[in-house]
Design an enzyme around this catalytic site. Structure first.
Site, PDB file in Angstrom:
ATOM      1  N   CYS A 151      41.211 -20.357  -5.106  1.00  0.00           N
ATOM      2  CA  CYS A 151      40.676 -19.742  -6.331  1.00  0.00           C
ATOM      3  C   CYS A 151      39.200 -19.382  -6.157  1.00  0.00           C
ATOM      4  O   CYS A 151      38.784 -18.250  -6.423  1.00  0.00           O
ATOM      5  CB  CYS A 151      40.825 -20.700  -7.521  1.00  0.00           C
ATOM      6  SG  CYS A 151      42.517 -21.187  -7.900  1.00  0.00           S
ATOM      7  N   CYS A 155       0.846  -1.200   0.000  1.00  0.00           N
ATOM      8  CA  CYS A 155       0.000   0.000   0.000  1.00  0.00           C
ATOM      9  C   CYS A 155       0.879   1.247   0.000  1.00  0.00           C
ATOM     10  O   CYS A 155       2.112   1.154   0.069  1.00  0.00           O
ATOM     11  CB  CYS A 155      -0.933   0.015   1.216  1.00  0.00           C
ATOM     12  SG  CYS A 155      -0.046   0.113   2.787  1.00  0.00           S
ATOM     13  N   ASP A 192       1.318 -31.616  10.171  1.00  0.00           N
ATOM     14  CA  ASP A 192      -0.069 -31.239   9.895  1.00  0.00           C
ATOM     15  C   ASP A 192      -0.867 -32.530   9.691  1.00  0.00           C
ATOM     16  O   ASP A 192      -0.347 -33.509   9.160  1.00  0.00           O
ATOM     17  CB  ASP A 192      -0.129 -30.376   8.640  1.00  0.00           C
ATOM     18  CG  ASP A 192      -1.552 -29.990   8.281  1.00  0.00           C
ATOM     19  OD1 ASP A 192      -2.252 -29.458   9.151  1.00  0.00           O
ATOM     20  OD2 ASP A 192      -1.952 -30.262   7.136  1.00  0.00           O
ATOM     21  N   CYS A 214      42.024 -24.751  -6.892  1.00  0.00           N
ATOM     22  CA  CYS A 214      41.909 -25.101  -5.467  1.00  0.00           C
ATOM     23  C   CYS A 214      40.925 -24.154  -4.786  1.00  0.00           C
ATOM     24  O   CYS A 214      40.385 -23.236  -5.405  1.00  0.00           O
ATOM     25  CB  CYS A 214      43.268 -25.034  -4.780  1.00  0.00           C
ATOM     26  SG  CYS A 214      43.928 -23.357  -4.662  1.00  0.00           S
ATOM     27  N   ASP A 263      -0.466 -23.884   5.604  1.00  0.00           N
ATOM     28  CA  ASP A 263       0.723 -24.335   6.324  1.00  0.00           C
ATOM     29  C   ASP A 263       1.937 -23.469   6.024  1.00  0.00           C
ATOM     30  O   ASP A 263       2.960 -23.568   6.711  1.00  0.00           O
ATOM     31  CB  ASP A 263       1.060 -25.791   5.949  1.00  0.00           C
ATOM     32  CG  ASP A 263      -0.030 -26.771   6.356  1.00  0.00           C
ATOM     33  OD1 ASP A 263      -0.593 -26.583   7.444  1.00  0.00           O
ATOM     34  OD2 ASP A 263      -0.313 -27.699   5.587  1.00  0.00           O
ATOM     35  N   CYS A 280       3.592   1.724   2.616  1.00  0.00           N
ATOM     36  CA  CYS A 280       4.873   1.046   2.398  1.00  0.00           C
ATOM     37  C   CYS A 280       5.828   1.925   1.600  1.00  0.00           C
ATOM     38  O   CYS A 280       6.976   2.149   1.994  1.00  0.00           O
ATOM     39  CB  CYS A 280       4.661  -0.271   1.655  1.00  0.00           C
ATOM     40  SG  CYS A 280       3.618  -1.463   2.510  1.00  0.00           S
ATOM     41  N   ASP A 286       1.224 -29.477   3.825  1.00  0.00           N
ATOM     42  CA  ASP A 286       0.965 -29.586   2.385  1.00  0.00           C
ATOM     43  C   ASP A 286       0.052 -28.497   1.841  1.00  0.00           C
ATOM     44  O   ASP A 286      -0.137 -28.400   0.633  1.00  0.00           O
ATOM     45  CB  ASP A 286       0.340 -30.948   2.065  1.00  0.00           C
ATOM     46  CG  ASP A 286      -1.106 -31.041   2.551  1.00  0.00           C
ATOM     47  OD1 ASP A 286      -1.417 -30.468   3.623  1.00  0.00           O
ATOM     48  OD2 ASP A 286      -1.924 -31.680   1.870  1.00  0.00           O
TER      49      ASP A 286
END
Length: 796
Positions: free
Chosen positions: A85, A15, A496, A82, A695, A18, A691
């Site tokens: 680097c 909004c 859950d 190595c 959640d 913000c 799921d």
């Protein structure tokens, strides 16, 4: 004063308050003038480059709780030898405004998050090039495979040439032994100029890569493995050259030659690098296995004819024909025909699933026994399998927090070793064995060679690659190395209920009827209802092949049940209250109803023409392996909780079935995250498994969010781990794999550090021949990679 202007895309604004807040805070920064546009979701910022940087502005926006839009690029980076680097490249890129980089030595890739308004990908690749490495946006997999094969072939050719030139020098080492070996030694092999001719190509053709690598590293004020190798081998080579010249000038002078030391060192390092490349190739076996599951082509209907085309040419909306035995090419929906589809590669379910018109199908699953026509709904990178492959690739390219420890050490290790090598030479030359050049030189070369930090750099990323790949093969997708690392800390899991512990779809569990032919009336009445419980009863009727009766009238009675007229008979289905209101006597069956409800089932009665005809119980049944999975979690010393919006009696009944002692019942969706925080405040490391969309907040709040793969996209996006197919037994597998991977990483880090900690003093004391130090250094990297590969064989 240097004024510059930048536009930043901002995420998270909802909004005008913000945008106003962001603008107000930015304008309080000295030297900044900002204008934030809510509609465009952009901030136009003028700033004094001498006082503030774009990174400072981004940090300020992030601290306010908003985000700055970035783009992600994946770079293939060539030339790293190595950990020093990869650490150097990462450090330099992260100093660029608007760039956040993670460089992985094992995969030879860089994952770059950058703000396109501030910096371009071309500028980033140019910066890498200035450091002496080659970077370009990732090629397709075939090009990457070809590049790897070419690289390994080139290493084999160079190793062959190096070995042929080094073998005579290696044989000549016998002549340097302080004791009589009784091995025949041709005099020409001890000629300093023959040894020079053999050693020079190894030093300056085969070993040129170390010189170029060292130059680029030193030019950028850092030091890597190439510096150590170039210094050590050059010292041996040029000292030998000087000795050869002295022997030529002074006929009676006995030269001390170390050509074999430099040549053998380079050859052994090449052996180690070749084995390392071949072993690292095996760490990507999980990706190769997933890729092999993809269909290669598809049969599409174009202008009324069936045409076989490459998979890449399929577009959304195409109608495809899939015959028995063929793979489903892409994700889509069946429009005609029916068949059984083997979805085991996604769901883990071995029994083929019956599919007919209107059902969704998943790309790369196998059509077993019927020809179907389907409409393509997701193609290319949007398919389920492509998404899985992308998750695994991102995880393998990411860094675990524990790797930062190794990166810090690698970044300062080489300069320290060079100093130690110089001190070793000086102490030997001036104190231990004064004026003895050969002895001092051998000790300092051994220090330089034994101390290469390759093993340290490979210790963490190789285990992460193998661990995430192993997880993908078993149905556990880790989104990144940090999630793989954090999972081993979990000591509490919240599950859950609906769709996680239970199947998420109601089923008829019990049915009793007290009148003949009562069942068809029940099924016919429920066929007209849209309630989820009605669907379960209708499905039961289909399985039982119940006679289909016509419904004359239908009425839904909210909160009570339904009323229908079927074949002239009034049929009621619903609650006790509905039966009481219609004077249906059910007192003698009250205890049975209570028993059903105690077991967590929804019980309903049905009557025909004023008489009780039967009872039916419907429940969202627990998943077949839920009880076993929860037992495995408890065996791992993890407290298991279940959370649900159901009433406490139903929730406890379900929890009792699967062996869960702790239950959060009657929880509103928005309050699930609060229960996660409550456990965290008690000192628990919490994993949340869910799921659904509701959640997502809890998954984000938990230390580790675990999404069921059959759930919603929002849940999967929020979680750090996805369980493909929703198999709960994959939860203890994920935790077990994390624990084993972290053990493997600690083993690798311990041995890499122990190897250097023990090797450097031994070499400095003059107890280690340089060629032995070279062999040990080369094979230390191979041992670390080999130890990581053991994860492929562990049982989880």
């Amino acid at each position: 004063m240097v004024n510059k202007k930048v536009d930043m895309g901002i995420t998270g604004m909802t909004c005008a308050a913000c945008s106003t807040r962001i603008e107000k805070v930015l304008n309080k920064i000295d030297g900044v003038e900002a204008n934030v546009n809510l509609a465009m979701e952009k901030a136009s910022i003028e700033y004094d480059a001498e006082k503030v940087s774009p990174s400072d502005l981004s940090d300020k926006i992030n601290k306010l709780g908003y985000g700055v839009e970035t783009e992600k690029a994946e770079l293939d980076i060539y030339g790293m030898t190595c950990a020093a680097c990869s650490t150097r490249i990462e450090k330099v890129l992260n100093k660029m405004d608007g760039v956040e980089a993670s460089i992985n030595l094992t995969t030879e890739k860089g994952i770059i998050d950058y703000q396109p308004e501030i910096v371009s990908i071309d500028e980033i690749t140019e910066k890498v090039a200035k450091l002496g490495y080659e970077a370009k946006q990732s090629q397709n997999r075939e090009e990457q495979k070809d590049h790897k094969e070419t690289e390994i072939h080139d290493k084999k050719v160079k190793l062959l040439i190096s070995s042929l030139l080094t073998l005579p020098l290696l044989y000549s080492m016998v002549g340097h032994m302080p004791w009589d070996t009784n091995i025949p030694m041709p005099g020409f092999l001890m000629n300093p100029w023959l040894q020079f001719i053999l050693a020079a190509p190894v030093q300056f053709y085969i070993g040129w890569q170390f010189y170029t690598g060292a130059y680029k590293s030193l030019k950028n004020k850092s030091a890597n493995m190439d510096v150590l190798v170039a210094l050590g081998t050059s010292a041996a080579f040029f000292y030998s050259l000087v000795e050869g010249i002295r022997a030529t000038v002074n006929a009676g002078y006995e030269p001390h030659l170390y050509y074999e030391t430099s040549a053998v060192l380079i050859t052994l390092i090449l052996v180690g690098k070749l084995f390392e490349s071949m072993a690292k190739g095996r760490t990507t076996a999980a990706i190769s296995k997933l890729l092999s599951l993809q269909a290669k082509d598809a049969t599409v209907i174009r202008e009324g004819e069936e045409v076989k085309i490459p998979l890449e040419q399929v577009v959304v909306g195409d109608t495809l024909v899939v015959k028995p035995g063929e793979k489903i090419p892409v994700d889509g929906m069946i429009v005609s025909g029916k068949s059984a589809i083997d979805e085991s590669m996604i769901t883990g379910e071995s029994i083929p699933v019956e599919k007919t018109s209107g059902d969704n199908v998943i790309g790369s699953t196998i059509n077993k026994n019927g020809t179907v026509k389907m409409e393509a709904t997701k193609v290319g990178k949007d398919t389920a399998l492509a998404t899985i492959i992308k998750v695994v690739e991102d995880a393998q390219g990411s860094k675990a927090p524990i790797q930062r420890f190794a990166d810090v050490i690698s970044g300062i290790f080489v300069p320290i070793v060079v100093v130690i090598a110089i001190l070793t030479f000086l102490i030997w030359f001036f104190i231990v064995d004064p004026q003895n050049w050969p002895t001092a030189l051998e000790a300092s070369i051994a220090v330089l060679v034994i101390a290469c930090p390759c093993a340290l750099g490979l210790a963490t990323p190789t285990s992460i690659m193998v661990g995430t790949g192993k997880g993908a093969e078993t149905g556990v997708l880790f989104k990144g190395g940090e999630h793989l690392e954090k999972t081993h800390e979990i000591n509490a899991i919240i599950l859950d209920k609906t769709g996680t512990v239970t199947k998420g779809t109601p089923e008829v569990t019990d049915i009793q009827y007290f009148m003949d032919d009562a069942l068809p009336y029940l099924i016919a009445a429920e066929r007209s209802s849209e309630h989820p419980l009605a669907e379960a009863i209708v499905d039961y009727g289909k399985k039982e092949n119940v006679e289909v009766l016509e419904v004359d009238e239908f009425e839904a009675i909210p909160g009570h049940g339904i009323k229908s007229h079927i074949n002239g008979k009034t049929t009621l289905v619903g609650t006790r209250k509905l039966m009481k209101e219609n004077n249906i006597d059910f007192d003698k069956y009250e205890n049975q109803m209570i028993q059903f409800e105690t077991e967590g089932k929804t019980a309903m009665m049905f009557s025909i023409d004023g008489k009780l005809a039967g009872m039916v119980a419907v429940a969202d049944t627990v998943k077949p392996n839920a009880k076993e999975a929860i037992a495995q979690l408890r065996a791992q010393d993890i407290e298991v909780y279940m959370i649900t919006g159901d009433n406490e009696r139903t929730a406890k009944a379900i929890a009792k079935q699967v062996g869960i002692d702790h239950v959060f019942a009657e929880v509103l969706p928005e309050d699930k995250a609060k229960h996660v925080k409550t456990l965290q405040e008690k000192g628990k490391k919490v994993g949340m498994v869910g799921d659904g969309i509701n959640d997502a907040p809890a998954l984000a709040t938990a230390d580790i969010g675990i999404a069921i793969g059959t759930g919603t996209d929002v849940a999967i996006e929020t979680a750090g781990i996805t369980l493909v197919g929703g198999d709960l037994s994959n939860i203890p597998k994920a935790i077990g794999l994390s624990r084993k991977t972290m053990t493997n990483i600690r083993q690798n880090l311990f041995w890499a550090l122990a190897y250097n900690s023990a090797g450097i003093p031994i070499a400095a004391l003059g107890l280690l021949q340089p060629w032995i130090a070279g062999a040990a250094m080369a094979f230390s990297s191979v041992s670390v990679v080999s130890n990581a590969l053991r994860l492929k064989r562990v049982k989880i």
